[in-house]
Design an enzyme around this catalytic site. Structure first.
Site, PDB file in Angstrom:
ATOM      1  N   SER A 272      42.905  30.353  40.799  1.00  0.00           N
ATOM      2  CA  SER A 272      42.904  29.703  39.490  1.00  0.00           C
ATOM      3  C   SER A 272      43.638  28.380  39.578  1.00  0.00           C
ATOM      4  O   SER A 272      44.563  28.220  40.381  1.00  0.00           O
ATOM      5  CB  SER A 272      43.601  30.604  38.466  1.00  0.00           C
ATOM      6  OG  SER A 272      43.848  29.872  37.278  1.00  0.00           O
TER       7      SER A 272
ATOM      8  N   TYR B  72      49.350  36.025  33.734  1.00  0.00           N
ATOM      9  CA  TYR B  72      48.165  35.573  34.467  1.00  0.00           C
ATOM     10  C   TYR B  72      48.558  34.627  35.601  1.00  0.00           C
ATOM     11  O   TYR B  72      48.179  34.824  36.760  1.00  0.00           O
ATOM     12  CB  TYR B  72      47.192  34.881  33.504  1.00  0.00           C
ATOM     13  CG  TYR B  72      45.934  34.398  34.169  1.00  0.00           C
ATOM     14  CD1 TYR B  72      44.907  35.289  34.470  1.00  0.00           C
ATOM     15  CD2 TYR B  72      45.774  33.052  34.509  1.00  0.00           C
ATOM     16  CE1 TYR B  72      43.748  34.850  35.103  1.00  0.00           C
ATOM     17  CE2 TYR B  72      44.627  32.605  35.138  1.00  0.00           C
ATOM     18  CZ  TYR B  72      43.614  33.500  35.439  1.00  0.00           C
ATOM     19  OH  TYR B  72      42.476  33.056  36.056  1.00  0.00           O
TER      20      TYR B  72
END
Ligand code: ZN
Length: 657
Positions: free
Chosen positions: A541, A554
């Site tokens: 990510s 996250y």
């Protein structure tokens, strides 16, 4: 053997060619008659040429067409007169014969006529049907086969001894036909090959085929060679995954390229592999020349992978000089491995090839077992099998097949594969020729694609037992694992640290980090056995290099995963496994981003939806497909010398750059 003929269906079929299509499809639907492009049919019709003259044309099945799905365009129109003249030549090489067939067609765009076209031409009947019916082949391939055929059919069929398909067979059939045929003749049996029927109408020829095959079946029933009892103690060995992967690695090394190995541990295969006489009955040739082309087998007993590899190498070496002489890249590798504990392992350059091999061999096993019950299985003499394998026409077909796909013979597993980047990764890997296993929590994954090179498994990646099961099923389906795309992850709604619940934190860690750790650990032994080396791609990510507020769990989970990948790159390099990560950002064509969410986020930043989607340095939209294509390339030769890399796929981000 049941007739599938239906009066009202055929009357809707219009002309003679339409009726030819109809009964050809009926034959194709019965797998005990015709398998995978086997068998062929024809009809003789009159047509006017450009000069207004009437000509007789043989419409014969074109190569590359399956009877089950054939259409009018699948029949090649060849001038009958020319074919009859060719049949009178004393010799004609196979390539010259094919040239004659192709240059005497009346439609330039038609497929290449079947190599059995001349044989169809010399039979003086309007409709001709040819199959490799299991029951007939069972009888011809047993001890005293020819006498049994004469006992079953009397003088209603012409009997032709075995000759390899092609010009010589057509000539021999013409000769036998003129000697044996009479008004009572309704068919022709080719020993160790198959059967022809013929008639003045499509219905008559089809009905005769069914009748002739039924008589062979009845004969087998009368002689207690029909119902085959499979012994019930044939319990398949579970957890054979790594044995299969080792076998696959060894035979791929011998063949020189990765191969799919599909395990079949059904009752029939297990019972056959455990027969005390399996080495004798299965080491003989295959049932018909049609089978030999696609199923070279290597039956062995015992679970000694090393011994398999040795035997495999020997078989390969024995075939190599001839392959070199013919200057072809012939795949001389055997296609079937029989093992008392594993059952039947079908080997193929692709999952589709392996599935075809397994289906053909299922019929072959039945033929062998019944012929053995009838008094002894007798395959073709070894030299004939050899001839077929190296037959000019087959070689031409192989040459035409061209360069294999980038990941041909390789196996990939993708997590979170039911949608978004995961599904796009499945597509990208399938497009490159890999067999792909997609796992997802969503049960829709099971039916995502219905094709032999895809296996969908419903699986919770956070459950260790389910992960181990998924890997075992991957190995059983395709023989091992070469590529792993770790994509599954969750992105919970924004929440600042001071309000973040422990349970929420742990849930994100469990899925985004722990699950990937377990899957990597469990997959390592498989990846280590990958014929071309293992590859892992981590879908990371942008949050790894550039975290955002409100995404603590996250961002932390992805950062930890990133560090895990770097350590794996260090530890696994010696095992020839490469691990690379890519960091996408703002990929909006995924499940989480509904139109409403998109609209509300865009509004939050005071942007239009389109501007919000392209809110990056390059002002470009990043799609699931963009990410997936890069993931697939990271498994390919472009990244062959790269491990431990992190590549952004985000349209350019000023915080990352
Ligand atoms: Zn044939």
């Amino acid at each position: 053997m049941d007739s599938l003929f239906n009066d009202s269906e055929i009357s809707a079929c219009g002309d003679e060619l339409g009726r030819r299509v109809y009964t050809s499809r009926l034959l194709g639907r019965d797998k005990t008659l015709v398998l995978h492009g086997g068998g062929n049919t024809s009809v003789k019709m009159r047509a006017r040429n450009a000069f207004g003259e009437e000509e007789e044309i043989l419409y014969v099945k074109g190569s590359g067409w399956d009877l089950e799905k054939i259409e009018e365009g699948g029949f090649a129109p060849v001038r009958l007169e020319h074919l009859k003249r060719l049949a009178q030549l004393s010799a004609l090489s196979d390539p010259a014969m094919v040239n004659e067939l192709v240059t005497n067609m009346t439609r330039a765009s038609a497929p290449t006529p079947s190599v059995e076209a001349i044989l169809h031409a010399i039979l003086p009947y309007k409709y001709v049907d040819h199959t490799h019916a299991d029951a007939v082949v069972t009888v011809t391939n047993s001890v005293g086969g020819e006498a049994r055929i004469r006992e079953i059919y009397g003088d209603s069929v012409v009997v032709v001894p075995y000759v390899m398909p092609g010009f010589d067979l057509a000539r021999l059939c013409a000769e036998m036909f003129s000697q044996q045929a009479g008004p009572q003749t309704i068919g022709m049996v080719l020993l160790n090959h198959g059967i022809f029927s013929f008639g003045e109408t499509a219905q008559e020829s089809y009905a005769r085929m069914i009748d002739l095959v039924r008589r062979a079946e009845d004969y087998l029933k009368r002689n207690q060679a029909w119902d085959i009892a499979c012994n019930g103690d044939a319990q398949a060995v579970a957890n054979a995954g790594l044995d299969l992967a080792r076998l696959r690695k060894d035979i791929s090394a011998v063949a020189g390229f990765p191969l799919i190995v599909a395990r079949h541990a059904d009752t029939q295969s297990m019972a056959f592999a455990r027969r005390h006489d399996v080495a004798t009955i299965a080491q003989q040739g295959p049932a018909t020349p049609d089978h030999v082309i696609r199923t070279k087998r290597l039956p062995m007993l015992g679970r000694d992978v090393q011994a398999y590899a040795e035997a495999y190498r020997a078989h390969f070496a024995a075939h190599e000089p001839l392959a070199r002489e013919r200057k072809t890249m012939l795949d001389a590798a055997p296609r079937v491995v029989l093992d008392a504990e594993l059952g039947l392992c079908a080997v193929g350059r692709s999952a589709k090839d392996a599935a075809i091999v397994a289906e053909i061999y299922a019929h072959t096993m039945e033929i062998i077992v019944r012929a053995t019950a009838l008094g002894g299985y007798r395959a073709l003499p070894a030299q004939d099998i050899f001839d077929v394998e190296y037959w000019d026409l087959e070689q031409a077909k192989l040459k035409k097949a061209g360069k294999p796909a980038a990941f041909a013979g390789e196996v990939a597993l993708v997590t979170g594969a039911a949608s978004g980047i995961g599904k796009a990764s499945v597509d990208a890997l399938l497009a490159r020729g890999a067999a792909v296993v997609g796992i997802d929590l969503n049960p829709a994954i099971v039916s995502l694609y219905k094709r032999p090179d895809f296996l969908g498994i419903e699986c919770d990646v956070a459950d260790e037992e389910q992960i181990r099961n998924a890997l075992a099923r991957t190995a059983a389906a395709f023989g091992g694992l070469d590529m792993l795309v770790l994509n599954a992850g969750i992105f919970p709604g924004g929440c600042r640290i001071d309000a973040l619940k422990t349970d929420e934190w742990r849930k994100v860690m469990r899925v985004n980090l722990d699950a990937n750790f377990v899957l990597m650990r469990e997959a390592h032994a498989f990846l280590k056995l990958a014929p071309r080396g293992g590859r892992v791609v981590i879908i990371g990510s942008k949050n790894v290099p550039a975290p955002g507020p409100g995404a603590a769990a996250y961002s932390a989970s992805k950062a930890a995963l990133n560090q895990l990948a770097r350590v794996a790159a260090l530890e696994w390099g010696g095992d020839n496994i490469r691990i690379n990560s890519l960091h996408p950002n703002a990929v909006f064509d995924t499940g989480i981003w509904t139109d409403e969410v998109l609209a509300s986020r865009a509004k939050h930043y005071g942007l239009s939806v389109d501007a919000y989607k392209k809110n990056n340095i390059l002002r470009t939209e990043v799609t699931s497909r963009d990410v997936a294509e890069l993931a697939a390339e990271m498994c390919g030769s472009l990244f062959a010398k790269t491990t431990g890399a992190q590549v952004p796929v985000d349209g350019g981000n000023d915080r990352v750059i």
